[in-house]
Design an enzyme around this catalytic site. Structure first.
Site, mmCIF file in Angstrom:
data_model
loop_
_atom_site.group_PDB
_atom_site.id
_atom_site.type_symbol
_atom_site.label_atom_id
_atom_site.label_comp_id
_atom_site.label_asym_id
_atom_site.label_seq_id
_atom_site.Cartn_x
_atom_site.Cartn_y
_atom_site.Cartn_z
ATOM 1 N N LYS A 90 0.889 -1.118 0.015
ATOM 2 C CA LYS A 90 0.130 -0.193 0.208
ATOM 3 C C LYS A 90 0.853 1.449 0.054
ATOM 4 C CE LYS A 90 -4.370 -1.653 1.655
ATOM 5 N NZ LYS A 90 -4.204 -3.081 1.988
ATOM 6 N N GLU A 112 -9.549 6.964 3.588
ATOM 7 C CA GLU A 112 -10.479 5.903 4.367
ATOM 8 C C GLU A 112 -9.682 4.708 4.710
ATOM 9 O OE1 GLU A 112 -10.076 5.765 1.324
ATOM 10 O OE2 GLU A 112 -9.460 3.530 0.853
ATOM 11 N N SER A 374 1.394 -9.896 -0.984
ATOM 12 C CA SER A 374 1.277 -8.584 -0.684
ATOM 13 C C SER A 374 1.440 -7.931 0.493
ATOM 14 C CB SER A 374 -0.266 -8.463 -0.991
ATOM 15 O OG SER A 374 -1.012 -9.247 -0.285
#
Ligand SMILES: *Cc1c(COP(=O)(O)O)cnc(C)c1O
Length: 389
Positions: A90, A112, A374
């Protein structure tokens, strides 16, 4: 075919677009302009590349998982996004959007978050780049993810509880979009995946595709299969995109099968959903006959989302990527398997990808398979301990 960029209306085929309130349209148009300008600017690219190298720790390694390969009878490689700063992919997106925020002359960021992973990655980028940071989070998630709430606060962010609906990610995105409408002059909204109105799905894909580009350089062969978990779809898009359209590679996106597809309690938006508009884009989503958004379910907070990025919807219809699902139980078992065979505790999201590989191992015999790992599983250890207890 793969499209380098969406069409003039921000669409990938029938999907995408900008279904946003009128008050946001100028900001979305400004954002597209700023992104295009930055992305063509070697200065911006250089600043980003510098931070990705020295701060995030890129390129992340590609690791040959030899013990598990031998057990499964295939050649398994792990793209180690779990080793990126803050423990997942991310950060690739939040650092880039943080730099873009400064370039646009804005000083404040909103975001968010569901489990808190995107909130932490955003708060990290904001601390680094000296930006004010406000994160919207559902009350149920705040309760479940107390440690990540504290992390964001440590990093200097303010966390705003969202009380509407189920108090989870879907409501947090809606609240962030509303919050943006009222502060759009001073504020940039950093969306956490390849979702939302144009230009976000395209921009976030461009910021994440570094994963697949590195893989092309690191693995001195074209793999037979590339597997990635799909929540909103950003890590999968990042590793897939450079390979999309190459008929030698099978691309497999693994969605959350939750309690089992037949129970109706899952997060398989592509597998089981239908086209509709969610959070500003036309895409596959979980909805009832009246078009009301259904609640997703997954053991993994990062996959617990009733929609998916519109470019994945396009890939599905075009047959460019295969989308499958595994259950909570299969993911949990894969989580343990990677820990004991390779000494790597994966995020529960990433464990979904591995679970599909384990299930299909017989059909994948001898194949070269890359899993996008990930994220790391430290965030999930307490939850798994409670489930196993
Ligand atoms: C958030 C998250 C995901 C799901 O988001 P995508 O946008 O689908 O990538 C997957 N894995 C990890 C580790 C995450 O933190």
């Amino acid at each position: 075919m793969r499209r380098e960029r969406p069409d003039d209306r921000g669409r990938f085929g029938a999907y995408g677009g900008a279904f946003a309130p009128e008050t946001l349209m100028p900001a979305l148009i400004d954002l597209e302009r700023a992104f295009v300008d930055a992305w063509e600017d070697p200065g911006f690219r250089g600043d980003l590349a510098g931070l990705l190298a020295d701060y995030v720790g890129r390129p992340t390694p590609v690791y040959h998982a030899q013990r598990l390969s031998a057990q499964l009878g295939l050649d398994l490689w792990l793209k180690r996004e779990d080793l990126a700063h803050t423990g997942a992919h991310k950060i690739n997106n939040t650092i880039a959007q943080g730099l873009l925020t400064k370039r646009m002359g804005k000083r404040r960021v909103i975001a968010e978050t569901g489990a808190g992973q995107h909130g932490v990655a955003t708060a990290t980028a904001c601390a680094l780049l000296d930006l004010e940071c406000v994160v919207y989070m559902g009350v149920k998630d705040i309760e479940r993810q107390a440690l990540n709430v504290y992390r964001m606060e440590l990093l200097g962010a303010e966390v705003i509880p969202v009380t509407s609906g189920a108090g989870t990610l879907k409501e947090a995105v809606s609240a962030a979009l509303r919050g943006w409408v009222s502060s759009v002059e001073s504020t940039h909204y950093i969306i956490g995946s390849v979702v939302g109105p144009h230009p976000y799905p395209w921009m976030v894909r461009e910021f994440q595709k570094v994963i697949g580009e590195e893989l092309q350089e690191q693995l001195h062969e074209t793999p037979d299969v590339i597997v990635a978990p799909v929540g909103g779809g950003s890590n999968a898009m990042g590793i897939f995109f450079p390979y999309v359209g190459d008929s030698d590679v099978l691309l497999v996106g693994v969605e959350a099968g939750g309690f089992g597809i037949e129970t109706g309690r899952h997060g398989a938006s592509l597998g089981e959903g239908s086209p509709g508009v969610l959070h500003g884009a036309m895409t596959y989503m979980l909805q009832d006959d009246f078009g009301q958004v259904l609640e997703a379910h997954s053991i993994s907070a990062g996959l617990d989302y009733p929609g998916v990025g519109p470019e994945h919807a396009y890939f599905k219809d075009e047959g460019l990527v295969r989308y499958v699902s595994v259950t909570d139980e299969e993911a949990l078992s894969a989580f343990h398997r990677l820990a004991v065979t390779e000494g790597i505790i994966p995020a529960l999201e990433s464990a979904h990808g591995l679970a599909w590989i384990i299930r299909e191992a017989a059909d994948l015999a001898e194949a070269t398979v890359v899993l996008n790992l990930s994220g790391r599983g430290d965030k999930d250890v307490q939850q798994v301990a409670a489930l196993d207890g």
